[in-house]
Design a protein around this motif. Structure first.
Motif, PDB file in Angstrom:
ATOM      1  N   ALA A   1       0.814  -1.220   0.000  1.00  9.22           N
ATOM      2  CA  ALA A   1       0.000   0.000   0.000  1.00  9.22           C
ATOM      3  C   ALA A   1       0.844   1.265   0.000  1.00  9.22           C
ATOM      4  N   GLU A   2       2.000   1.220   0.637  1.00  7.53           N
ATOM      5  CA  GLU A   2       2.856   2.401   0.736  1.00  7.53           C
ATOM      6  C   GLU A   2       4.260   2.089   0.235  1.00  7.53           C
ATOM      7  N   PRO A   3       4.939   3.066  -0.355  1.00 14.98           N
ATOM      8  CA  PRO A   3       6.341   2.863  -0.754  1.00 14.98           C
ATOM      9  C   PRO A   3       7.202   2.504   0.456  1.00 14.98           C
ATOM     10  N   GLN A   4       8.266   1.787   0.201  1.00 18.42           N
ATOM     11  CA  GLN A   4       9.172   1.339   1.258  1.00 18.42           C
ATOM     12  C   GLN A   4      10.578   1.869   1.002  1.00 18.42           C
ATOM     13  N   GLU A   5      11.402   1.853   2.048  1.00 16.25           N
ATOM     14  CA  GLU A   5      12.770   2.338   1.923  1.00 16.25           C
ATOM     15  C   GLU A   5      13.654   1.295   1.255  1.00 16.25           C
ATOM     16  N   PHE A   6      14.487   1.770   0.336  1.00 14.99           N
ATOM     17  CA  PHE A   6      15.495   0.929  -0.308  1.00 14.99           C
ATOM     18  C   PHE A   6      16.851   1.581  -0.052  1.00 14.99           C
ATOM     19  N   TRP A   7      17.798   0.794   0.476  1.00 12.02           N
ATOM     20  CA  TRP A   7      19.114   1.320   0.831  1.00 12.02           C
ATOM     21  C   TRP A   7      20.036   1.312  -0.382  1.00 12.02           C
ATOM     22  N   VAL A   8      20.262   2.470  -0.964  1.00 10.42           N
ATOM     23  CA  VAL A   8      21.156   2.598  -2.104  1.00 10.42           C
ATOM     24  C   VAL A   8      22.594   2.306  -1.685  1.00 10.42           C
ATOM     25  N   ASP A   9      22.969   2.783  -0.524  1.00 10.00           N
ATOM     26  CA  ASP A   9      24.254   2.445   0.083  1.00 10.00           C
ATOM     27  C   ASP A   9      24.051   2.453   1.583  1.00 10.00           C
ATOM     28  N   ASN A  10      25.124   2.421   2.321  1.00  7.16           N
ATOM     29  CA  ASN A  10      25.007   2.296   3.775  1.00  7.16           C
ATOM     30  C   ASN A  10      24.432   3.527   4.449  1.00  7.16           C
ATOM     31  N   THR A  11      24.358   4.647   3.721  1.00  6.40           N
ATOM     32  CA  THR A  11      23.876   5.875   4.351  1.00  6.40           C
ATOM     33  C   THR A  11      22.699   6.522   3.618  1.00  6.40           C
ATOM     34  N   THR A  12      22.318   5.998   2.458  1.00  9.38           N
ATOM     35  CA  THR A  12      21.314   6.656   1.625  1.00  9.38           C
ATOM     36  C   THR A  12      20.149   5.724   1.331  1.00  9.38           C
ATOM     37  N   THR A  13      18.927   6.245   1.495  1.00  6.46           N
ATOM     38  CA  THR A  13      17.740   5.469   1.160  1.00  6.46           C
ATOM     39  C   THR A  13      16.870   6.252   0.178  1.00  6.46           C
ATOM     40  N   VAL A  14      16.080   5.505  -0.598  1.00  5.75           N
ATOM     41  CA  VAL A  14      15.070   6.098  -1.469  1.00  5.75           C
ATOM     42  C   VAL A  14      13.762   5.369  -1.200  1.00  5.75           C
ATOM     43  N   SER A  15      12.658   6.037  -1.495  1.00  2.07           N
ATOM     44  CA  SER A  15      11.337   5.454  -1.274  1.00  2.07           C
ATOM     45  C   SER A  15      10.819   4.911  -2.604  1.00  2.07           C
ATOM     46  N   VAL A  16      10.507   3.605  -2.650  1.00  3.54           N
ATOM     47  CA  VAL A  16      10.114   2.974  -3.922  1.00  3.54           C
ATOM     48  C   VAL A  16       8.921   2.038  -3.696  1.00  3.54           C
ATOM     49  N   PRO A  17       8.115   1.816  -4.739  1.00  2.00           N
ATOM     50  CA  PRO A  17       7.030   0.827  -4.642  1.00  2.00           C
ATOM     51  C   PRO A  17       7.618  -0.574  -4.462  1.00  2.00           C
TER      52      PRO A  17
END
Length: 491
Positions: free
Chosen positions: A284-300
């Protein structure tokens, strides 16, 4: 040949294909007799010499002419029907081409991946099909060099060592048909695989009918179109992009700009792969994806519960999960234990005898969560040939007399792929997202960089190789796949 023998043959070919690819560009020594000419058939065709009546030619219609939109479901049905009544020789021929595809595709993937920093996807089948298409149109010495680059050595004065381009492209049709053919308990989980070739020529160039018609097994939709390539190359590239998007409905970047203004032919192989994840829903909601050890993006994210094969390679710090698309096709998900280990895992997992590890994949009740993917990528074969120290193979001195009688000047030669994974259910309600798959279900969440492979086992062929470091589309907006609403397209 008995089924057990066919299975053994497939296993042996696959082991050879997956062993030591990343460190070797040597020709694979194997008697590919099912793909080569017999001496009599080669002589009947006139060999590489212009004998007999001239091949009919035609002038491609202007790019602004009205064009019917691509019907992807019709293409899927056509591919599936093509493999319903195959003879044993057709299946074995597909295995031989599958071996060559794996060899060439995985080696090129390894070369390209050294420069990747974001999500990338490669279609070894499309890449090989593009090479085979030019082989179909080539004459010696270009034909011999292309055959060697494809992975089959040419013996001097031996016609029976020469690849028959028609047999190779027919085998590619079988390989694609195996992927989309349905069957077994997963038969309702459909895959779409659409291949389109655009041949964009200078207005005065004449193409040979036999060459264009010969591409049909590999690319059932071939679009020869003419336009001015010499005055404004950026404008020509934009016109081609608009044409392709209008005819296919695929929103792709297609980086054709930058070709030489004296080019008379641009070649673009486009592939759309769409896989449905059976039993998966969109969270139902986007979730966090860890691009690296310090950066996240919100994705379906997609999530599903079921019994999947799974294996942990503790010594090399990664896991493999096998998700079936159909009875014969599957998605292999390779997840490093640590985000920083992606390249190390990639180097290890894609060099060793990876497919034999299926014996170690134990069925597990699992809840699998992963990003919804819309990835697109393009590669210029001219650049790849330069990296392979063959920068002039398709240059101004290339012998391509089976494509056109004119002195061709080949510009960009792109292979472009649009890869999509989607759920077969609607959006999951918030409360469902919190439920586990049961007390014994293994929770596997791909929320950090991972690798994936689309594999079809009847032809033992790797169709897609990908690396996901950031699932967001490169322009930062959700991916789209807009279908044309009209019966035809008029630019």
């Amino acid at each position: 040949m008995a089924p057990a023998s066919v299975s053994l043959r497939a296993t042996v070919l696959c082991l050879l294909a997956w062993t030591g690819l990343a460190t070797s560009d040597r020709v694979y020594i194997h008697p590919f007799h099912l793909l080569t000419y017999s001496e009599s058939s080669f002589e009947e065709l006139g060999g590489d010499h212009e004998e007999g009546p001239p091949d009919p030619t035609f002038t491609p219609v202007p790019i602004q002419a009205k064009t019917s939109a691509v019907d992807e479901e019709a293409l899927r049905v056509q591919l599936a029907l093509a493999v319903e009544k195959l003879e044993e020789v057709d299946r074995l021929r597909a295995l031989e081409v599958g071996t060559l595809i794996n060899l060439k595709g995985l080696h090129i993937y390894t070369v390209l991946s050294k420069t990747w920093r974001t999500a990338h996807v490669l279609s070894p089948v499309a890449l090989f099909g593009t090479l085979a298409s030019f082989y179909l149109g080539a004459m010696d010495p270009t034909a011999s060099k292309l055959q060697t680059f494809l992975g089959v050595p040419v013996e001097t004065q031996s016609y029976t060592s020469r690849l028959d381009g028609c047999k190779v492209l027919s085998a590619l049709q079988t390989i694609q048909g195996f992927l989309v053919a349905q069957g077994g308990e997963q038969g309702d989980a459909r895959l779409l695989l659409s291949t389109v070739v655009g041949l964009f020529t200078a207005p005065s160039l004449l193409l040979k009918q036999s060459f264009v018609q010969g591409l049909a097994p590999f690319a059932p939709v071939t679009l020869p179109r003419s336009l001015d390539l010499s005055t404004n190359t950026d404008l020509a590239a934009e016109k081609i992009k608009r044409f392709i998007q209008a005819v296919t409905g695929w929103q792709m970047s297609i980086p054709l700009a930058g070709f030489s203004p004296d080019s008379t032919l641009l070649f673009n192989t486009l592939v759309h792969f769409q896989g449905t994840m059976k039993g998966f829903s969109l969270l139902a909601e986007p979730q966090e994806f860890w691009v690296d050890n310090t950066t996240t993006v919100s994705v379906p994210m997609l999530s599903g519960t079921g019994t999947f094969q799974h294996w942990n390679d503790t010594s090399n710090s990664f896991s493999v999960t096998r998700v079936p698309f159909s009875e014969n096709a599957c998605l292999l998900l390779i997840q490093p234990q640590h985000t920083s280990d992606l390249e190390k895992v990639e180097a290890h997992a894609l060099q060793v005898d990876f497919l034999t590890r299926k014996k170690n994949l134990a069925p597990r009740a699992m809840r699998l969560t992963m990003p919804q993917l819309v990835l697109e990528d393009s590669y210029d074969l001219q650049d790849l040939l330069t990296q392979a120290k063959l920068p002039t193979l398709l240059g101004s001195e290339a012998h391509l007399g089976k494509i056109s009688d004119a002195n061709l000047r080949v510009g960009k030669v792109l292979t472009s792929v649009l890869f999509e994974l989607k759920a077969d259910k609607g959006k999951q309600p918030p409360e469902a997202a919190q439920q586990s798959g049961g007390p014994e279900a293994l929770e596997v969440t791909l929320n950090s960089p991972f690798l994936f492979v689309v594999y079809e086992q009847r032809a033992a062929t790797v169709h897609i190789l990908g690396r996901v470091t950031n699932p967001q589309p490169r322009d930062g907006t959700p991916g789209q796949n807009v279908r044309p609403q009209k019966a035809g397209v008029n630019l």
